[in-house]
Design a protein around this motif. Structure first.
Motif, PDB file in Angstrom:
ATOM      1  N   CYS A   1      -3.587   4.652   3.089  1.00 32.33           N
ATOM      2  CA  CYS A   1      -3.075   3.735   4.112  1.00 32.33           C
ATOM      3  C   CYS A   1      -4.091   2.693   4.569  1.00 32.33           C
ATOM      4  O   CYS A   1      -3.764   1.827   5.387  1.00 32.33           O
ATOM      5  CB  CYS A   1      -2.616   4.535   5.340  1.00 32.33           C
ATOM      6  SG  CYS A   1      -1.265   5.689   5.035  1.00 32.33           S
TER       7      CYS A   1
ATOM      8  N   ARG B   1      -3.059  -0.859   4.458  1.00 32.17           N
ATOM      9  CA  ARG B   1      -1.667  -1.093   4.832  1.00 32.17           C
ATOM     10  C   ARG B   1      -1.426  -1.019   6.337  1.00 32.17           C
ATOM     11  O   ARG B   1      -0.283  -1.025   6.778  1.00 32.17           O
ATOM     12  CB  ARG B   1      -0.764  -0.064   4.134  1.00 32.17           C
ATOM     13  CG  ARG B   1      -0.757  -0.158   2.613  1.00 32.17           C
ATOM     14  CD  ARG B   1       0.226   0.837   2.031  1.00 32.17           C
ATOM     15  NE  ARG B   1       0.455   0.646   0.610  1.00 32.17           N
ATOM     16  CZ  ARG B   1      -0.169   1.314  -0.346  1.00 32.17           C
ATOM     17  NH1 ARG B   1      -1.072   2.243  -0.018  1.00 32.17           N
ATOM     18  NH2 ARG B   1       0.087   1.087  -1.619  1.00 32.17           N
TER      19      ARG B   1
ATOM     20  N   GLY C   1      -1.708   8.950   4.231  1.00 31.47           N
ATOM     21  CA  GLY C   1      -0.358   9.213   4.713  1.00 31.47           C
ATOM     22  C   GLY C   1       0.439   9.966   3.669  1.00 31.47           C
ATOM     23  O   GLY C   1      -0.076  10.344   2.615  1.00 31.47           O
TER      24      GLY C   1
ATOM     25  N   LEU D   1       7.092   2.147   2.330  1.00 28.52           N
ATOM     26  CA  LEU D   1       5.788   1.666   2.809  1.00 28.52           C
ATOM     27  C   LEU D   1       5.906   0.282   3.435  1.00 28.52           C
ATOM     28  O   LEU D   1       5.085  -0.102   4.266  1.00 28.52           O
ATOM     29  CB  LEU D   1       4.784   1.633   1.660  1.00 28.52           C
ATOM     30  CG  LEU D   1       4.307   2.998   1.133  1.00 28.52           C
ATOM     31  CD1 LEU D   1       3.490   2.813  -0.138  1.00 28.52           C
ATOM     32  CD2 LEU D   1       3.503   3.728   2.194  1.00 28.52           C
TER      33      LEU D   1
ATOM     34  N   ALA E   1       2.907   1.846   6.897  1.00 29.26           N
ATOM     35  CA  ALA E   1       2.264   2.943   6.183  1.00 29.26           C
ATOM     36  C   ALA E   1       2.369   4.268   6.913  1.00 29.26           C
ATOM     37  O   ALA E   1       2.397   5.331   6.306  1.00 29.26           O
ATOM     38  CB  ALA E   1       0.791   2.608   5.935  1.00 29.26           C
TER      39      ALA E   1
END
Length: 221
Positions: free
Chosen positions: A75, A78, A93, A124, A128
């Motif tokens: 993650c 993101r 994640g 996603l 995230a």
């Protein structure tokens, strides 16, 4: 529970490779069955994992109503707001693609698996850490016996390029993920010859032999 399992008494470790040409065959198979119309993620990761998922469900003769894959997701790139450039650490994640066992066992099993993984990764875009309120319960208790779902974990990634590691005594000849003996997960890595991806897991000897047969025959067909 995904992370605290005991290996079977006759546990056997299997390692299987998908070359780039093998992955391309899987991609063309999915595109053909979808009649060329697809917005799916047809990456090496998705196609290889989908193939292994279907073969394992068949080899282990899973009887649960559904089967899920527990995917870990990086993650760090993101998050909103983004992490500072000085951040040093992990931020992992989860995503949980699920498919009904009967669909995975059917003639369209590969397509079903690809769609499930692809749809899970598509979320996603919603963030995230969306669904993070469920992650701890997934780890501690699994999806839940009431739902009659068998969960198979996934660890590693070909992007880690473990065969390119050199700590001063040369690159490794063979990389094995020791933890899969107790976690029963799929272990993924790049391949030693640089062509494709390696997938490993541990199961009973008979199951592994069946998996190997399904895996090879599936690619040849």
């Amino acid at each position: 529970m995904v992370c605290d399992l005991k290996p079977p008494e006759d546990a056997t470790r299997g390692s299987f490779q998908l070359s780039r040409s093998d992955v391309e065959k899987l991609k063309q198979s999915v595109v053909f069955k979808k009649k060329g119309s697809t917005n799916l993620h047809l990456s090496t990761f998705v196609l290889s994992l989908a193939c292994a998922w279907v073969c394992r469900v068949r080899a282990e003769e899973i009887t649960n109503k559904s089967v899920a894959l527990a995917l870990t997701v990086d993650c760090r790139g993101r998050l909103e707001p983004p992490l500072p450039s000085t951040y040093f650490g992990n931020c992992v994640g989860f995503r949980l693609p699920i498919a009904e066992t009967r669909d995975l066992l059917g003639e369209e099993g590969l397509v079903v698996a690809v769609e499930a993984v692809s749809d899970a990764l598509e979320t996603l875009k919603d963030g995230a850490v969306s669904g993070a309120e469920n992650w701890s319960s997934w780890l501690l208790y699994g999806v839940g016996a009431e739902a009659d779902v068998k969960t198979i974990g996934v660890a590693g990634s070909p992007r880690f390029e473990v065969y390119g590691s050199d700590f001063g005594w040369g690159r490794p000849k063979k990389v094995e993920m020791v933890s899969i003996e107790k976690t029963a997960v799929f272990g993924l890595s790049d391949s030693r010859n640089g062509d494709g991806i390696e997938i490993g897991f541990v199961s009973k000897k008979k199951t592994m032999e069946t998996f190997a047969s399904l895996f090879v025959n599936g690619l040849q067909s």
